[in-house]
Design an enzyme around this catalytic site. Sequence first.
Site, PDB file in Angstrom:
ATOM      1  N   PHE A  83       1.272 -45.185  12.564  1.00  0.00           N
ATOM      2  CA  PHE A  83       1.763 -44.598  11.845  1.00  0.00           C
ATOM      3  C   PHE A  83       0.705 -43.375  11.062  1.00  0.00           C
ATOM      4  O   PHE A  83      -0.007 -43.977   9.829  1.00  0.00           O
ATOM      5  CB  PHE A  83       3.496 -44.916  10.769  1.00  0.00           C
ATOM      6  CG  PHE A  83       3.435 -45.698  11.491  1.00  0.00           C
ATOM      7  CD1 PHE A  83       5.236 -44.843  12.167  1.00  0.00           C
ATOM      8  CD2 PHE A  83       3.260 -46.858  12.335  1.00  0.00           C
ATOM      9  CE1 PHE A  83       6.339 -46.015  12.455  1.00  0.00           C
ATOM     10  CE2 PHE A  83       4.803 -47.663  13.655  1.00  0.00           C
ATOM     11  CZ  PHE A  83       5.634 -47.011  13.151  1.00  0.00           C
ATOM     12  N   ASP A  84       1.666 -41.650  11.070  1.00  0.00           N
ATOM     13  CA  ASP A  84       0.780 -40.975   9.817  1.00  0.00           C
ATOM     14  C   ASP A  84       2.319 -40.948   9.194  1.00  0.00           C
ATOM     15  O   ASP A  84       2.792 -42.648   8.553  1.00  0.00           O
ATOM     16  CB  ASP A  84       2.151 -39.499  10.810  1.00  0.00           C
ATOM     17  CG  ASP A  84       1.517 -38.340   9.808  1.00  0.00           C
ATOM     18  OD1 ASP A  84       0.027 -38.742   8.639  1.00  0.00           O
ATOM     19  OD2 ASP A  84       2.165 -37.677   9.074  1.00  0.00           O
TER      20      ASP A  84
END
Length: 212
Positions: free
Chosen positions: A8-9
């Site tokens: 995930f960003d």
Amino acid sequence: MKHDLLIFDLDGTISDPREGIVRSFNFALSHHRLPELAETEIAAHIGPPLDQTFIALTQNQDPAFIASLVKKYRERYAEVGYSENTLYAGIKDTLAELHSRQVRMGICTSKPVDFARQILGLFGLEAMFEFVSGGDIGIEKWQQLETLKKQFTISQHAIMIGDRAVDLTAAHKNGLQAAGVLWGYGSYEELDNEQPAYLFEQPSQLLRLIPD
């Protein structure tokens, strides 16, 4: 399982950093006797590394000047800016569901790792992630993913999830699939142009990445 790990960003994907980032940018600009900018102008640049954003906003590429802006930005961000984040509606429940199903997850953000950990800790999320990869000036996100691959932290079956084109291109440069999310700062056109394997409109749809 479709993917062995979800990467995930952070900004624009898990949390909305707008308030803290805008105020910290303007704090740095004001300190350097530059005019403060409208929230919408700064928000359009949320996602890429800080030095690139300051270059774009000031049209100045002097390394020492940009480094000074970044330093001043981080002074305010470290003190209060990180705490001005808010979680996107539904993201915590979705992450908790993924975690409860023993889905492996990690973070890859352009933010320095200390800031990223502070934000995750603020919302009680850090324990859900196996690793937190943070960036720094001169380090591109694709290089962060490349390092994670070389360290065998991630495999070719991992997928990068983010709200900006930089997240998707970083994945593709490393031979990984990517998923774009439309609740952050990237437009549909920006993300679709990078041909992600998935485009999600709300956090609950991330559950499609795992088997029923």
